[in-house]
Design an enzyme around this catalytic site. Structure first.
Site, PDB file in Angstrom:
ATOM      1  N   ALA A   1       0.800  -1.226   0.000  1.00 55.46           N
ATOM      2  CA  ALA A   1       0.000   0.000   0.000  1.00 55.46           C
ATOM      3  C   ALA A   1       0.835   1.281   0.000  1.00 55.46           C
ATOM      4  CB  ALA A   1      -0.946  -0.015   1.197  1.00 55.46           C
TER       5      ALA A   1
ATOM      6  N   CYS B   1     -28.545 -11.962 -13.994  1.00 59.13           N
ATOM      7  CA  CYS B   1     -29.084 -13.277 -13.608  1.00 59.13           C
ATOM      8  C   CYS B   1     -29.583 -13.276 -12.166  1.00 59.13           C
ATOM      9  CB  CYS B   1     -28.013 -14.349 -13.784  1.00 59.13           C
ATOM     10  SG  CYS B   1     -26.845 -14.446 -12.421  1.00 59.13           S
TER      11      CYS B   1
ATOM     12  N   HIS C   1      -3.352  -9.870  -4.280  1.00 60.57           N
ATOM     13  CA  HIS C   1      -4.651  -9.699  -3.631  1.00 60.57           C
ATOM     14  C   HIS C   1      -5.759  -9.293  -4.595  1.00 60.57           C
ATOM     15  CE1 HIS C   1      -2.289  -9.099   0.387  1.00 60.57           C
ATOM     16  NE2 HIS C   1      -2.432 -10.360   0.060  1.00 60.57           N
TER      17      HIS C   1
ATOM     18  N   THR D   1       0.625   5.538  -1.644  1.00 59.63           N
ATOM     19  CA  THR D   1       0.271   6.682  -0.787  1.00 59.63           C
ATOM     20  C   THR D   1       0.634   8.011  -1.454  1.00 59.63           C
ATOM     21  OG1 THR D   1       2.347   6.459   0.428  1.00 59.63           O
ATOM     22  CG2 THR D   1       0.410   5.453   1.420  1.00 59.63           C
TER      23      THR D   1
HETATM   24  P1  NAD Z   1       0.378  -1.560   5.064  1.00 60.38           P
HETATM   25  O1  NAD Z   1      -0.618  -0.477   5.136  1.00 60.38           O
HETATM   26  O2  NAD Z   1       0.351  -2.622   6.067  1.00 60.38           O
HETATM   27  O3  NAD Z   1       1.844  -0.919   5.136  1.00 60.38           O
HETATM   28  C1  NAD Z   1       2.237   0.149   4.342  1.00 60.38           C
HETATM   29  C2  NAD Z   1       3.705   0.413   4.636  1.00 60.38           C
HETATM   30  O4  NAD Z   1       4.154   1.367   3.677  1.00 60.38           O
HETATM   31  C3  NAD Z   1       3.980   0.993   6.010  1.00 60.38           C
HETATM   32  O5  NAD Z   1       5.066   0.301   6.569  1.00 60.38           O
HETATM   33  C4  NAD Z   1       4.367   2.454   5.718  1.00 60.38           C
HETATM   34  O6  NAD Z   1       5.352   2.929   6.586  1.00 60.38           O
HETATM   35  C5  NAD Z   1       4.894   2.386   4.337  1.00 60.38           C
HETATM   36  N1  NAD Z   1       4.709   3.576   3.526  1.00 60.38           N
HETATM   37  C6  NAD Z   1       3.631   4.387   3.428  1.00 60.38           C
HETATM   38  N2  NAD Z   1       3.822   5.332   2.507  1.00 60.38           N
HETATM   39  C7  NAD Z   1       5.073   5.118   1.999  1.00 60.38           C
HETATM   40  C8  NAD Z   1       5.855   5.769   1.008  1.00 60.38           C
HETATM   41  N3  NAD Z   1       5.415   6.816   0.328  1.00 60.38           N
HETATM   42  N4  NAD Z   1       7.086   5.267   0.742  1.00 60.38           N
HETATM   43  C9  NAD Z   1       7.575   4.193   1.429  1.00 60.38           C
HETATM   44  N5  NAD Z   1       6.877   3.556   2.383  1.00 60.38           N
HETATM   45  C10 NAD Z   1       5.634   3.999   2.653  1.00 60.38           C
HETATM   46  O7  NAD Z   1       0.279  -2.140   3.611  1.00 60.38           O
HETATM   47  P2  NAD Z   1       0.605  -3.580   3.041  1.00 60.38           P
HETATM   48  O8  NAD Z   1       1.877  -4.074   3.617  1.00 60.38           O
HETATM   49  O9  NAD Z   1       0.457  -3.464   1.595  1.00 60.38           O
HETATM   50  O10 NAD Z   1      -0.525  -4.557   3.588  1.00 60.38           O
HETATM   51  C11 NAD Z   1      -1.860  -4.192   3.792  1.00 60.38           C
HETATM   52  C12 NAD Z   1      -2.915  -4.737   2.849  1.00 60.38           C
HETATM   53  O11 NAD Z   1      -3.643  -3.597   2.445  1.00 60.38           O
HETATM   54  C13 NAD Z   1      -2.495  -5.358   1.582  1.00 60.38           C
HETATM   55  O12 NAD Z   1      -3.006  -6.636   1.597  1.00 60.38           O
HETATM   56  C14 NAD Z   1      -3.181  -4.566   0.457  1.00 60.38           C
HETATM   57  O13 NAD Z   1      -3.935  -5.435  -0.352  1.00 60.38           O
HETATM   58  C15 NAD Z   1      -4.148  -3.677   1.144  1.00 60.38           C
HETATM   59  N6  NAD Z   1      -4.256  -2.260   0.671  1.00 60.38           N
HETATM   60  C16 NAD Z   1      -4.112  -1.919  -0.627  1.00 60.38           C
HETATM   61  C17 NAD Z   1      -4.194  -0.592  -1.014  1.00 60.38           C
HETATM   62  C18 NAD Z   1      -4.029  -0.250  -2.472  1.00 60.38           C
HETATM   63  O14 NAD Z   1      -4.368  -1.051  -3.324  1.00 60.38           O
HETATM   64  N7  NAD Z   1      -3.493   0.928  -2.784  1.00 60.38           N
HETATM   65  C19 NAD Z   1      -4.420   0.415  -0.080  1.00 60.38           C
HETATM   66  C20 NAD Z   1      -4.578   0.030   1.266  1.00 60.38           C
HETATM   67  C21 NAD Z   1      -4.485  -1.307   1.621  1.00 60.38           C
HETATM   68 ZN    ZN Z   2     -24.837 -13.572 -13.164  1.00 61.97          ZN
END
Ligand code: NAD
Ligand code: ZN
Length: 241
Positions: A23, A153, A122, A27
């Site tokens: 994620a 359906c 995911h 961000t």
């Molecule tokens: P997480 O939220 O657990 O961790 C995110 C990590 O990224 C944190 O350690 C944080 O410090 C770091 N971080 C945040 N911004 C950053 C940046 N700009 N540069 C570097 N590091 C940064 O996310 P995860 O480990 O992906 O696991 C959580 C679950 O959330 C996953 O299964 C995912 O499917 C889902 N998710 C997906 C999205 C998306 O698709 N964008 C958004 C939120 C959650």
């Molecule tokens: Zn259907």
């Protein structure tokens, strides 16, 4: 040598780079992650996101699931564009240096940036299907089918995302493990490495150039040849490609 110069040297020397992200990669595109201080987990809901985004909650509280999912997961992605991290990874692939992007994200931003071999552990909000007849729906079509989207359906349309309690796709797992085990450079970024089994795939890396780029510390920092605490878009944006 500073950390960017070290990363540059690793990249220059490599031809089978694999990127493994989460994620935090999105961000800088304005999509919140789950665990950072301003992430989704620190906001107040009746249930926590892990509960809502689970298989049993989806079946038993379908309306509340879709309310949260559309509002907190889908809506923030609607106007989001790829950031420098996505773009640099797509460029490395186009140059023949990067073999795969493995992501826990479901937002589709890697593909939007031009990455082709994206292994979505995911799933994706962009793919949806009817649970009864299997008909496929785009995100826009799904959104047009009401608050609780239903197929022609009569079946329920669900996102092709892996909810908590659900297994990962076997084909994607196999491809991800193959990519990681044959990588010469493994760059891990923007992930807390707390969601399993996804995080466990890193153990298949055989090389000695594991790079972790993350804002917070992770449990893999001690195994890394190089750790960079910073924003991944800003870090990758400093590379000369
Ligand atoms: P997480 O939220 O657990 O961790 C995110 C990590 O990224 C944190 O350690 C944080 O410090 C770091 N971080 C945040 N911004 C950053 C940046 N700009 N540069 C570097 N590091 C940064 O996310 P995860 O480990 O992906 O696991 C959580 C679950 O959330 C996953 O299964 C995912 O499917 C889902 N998710 C997906 C999205 C998306 O698709 N964008 C958004 C939120 C959650
Ligand atoms: Zn259907």
């Amino acid at each position: 040598m500073d950390t960017i110069a070290q990363l540059q040297q690793y990249i220059d020397q490599s031809s089978r780079i694999v990127f493994f992200g989460g994620a935090g990669v999105s961000t800088e595109s304005g999509i919140k992650d789950f665990r950072s201080v301003d992430g989704l987990y620190h906001m107040k809901y009746k249930y926590n996101p892990e509960t809502i985004l689970s298989h049993s909650f989806f079946l038993n509280h379908t309306e509340e699931f879709f309310e949260f999912y559309m509002d907190k997961i889908v809506q923030p992605t609607q106007n989001a564009a790829p950031n420098t991290a996505h773009t640099v990874l797509a460029q490395l692939e186009a140059q023949g240096k990067l073999s795969a992007v493995i992501t826990q994200n479901i937002d589709g931003l890697h593909q939007m940036a031009g990455s082709r071999n994206v292994l979505e552990l995911h799933g994706s909000i962009h793919r949806n299907y009817c649970m009864k007849c299997g008909a496929k729906y785009s995100l826009a079509e799904t959104l047009a089918h009401g608050d609780i989207p239903h197929c022609k359906c009569g079946g329920l349309i669900r996102p092709d995302v892996v909810l908590y309690e659900e297994p990962l796709n076997d084909t994607i797992i196999t491809k991800a493990i193959h990519a990681i085990s044959s990588a010469d450079l493994l760059i891990v970024g923007g992930t807390s490495l707390t969601v399993y089994p996804a995080a466990g795939f890193l153990d298949f890396y055989q090389g000695n150039k594991l790079v972790v780029i993350n804002l917070d510390n992770t449990s893999y920092d001690s195994k890394a040849a190089l750790t960079i605490n910073g924003k991944i878009g800003e870090v990758l944006g400093q590379l000369a490609l």
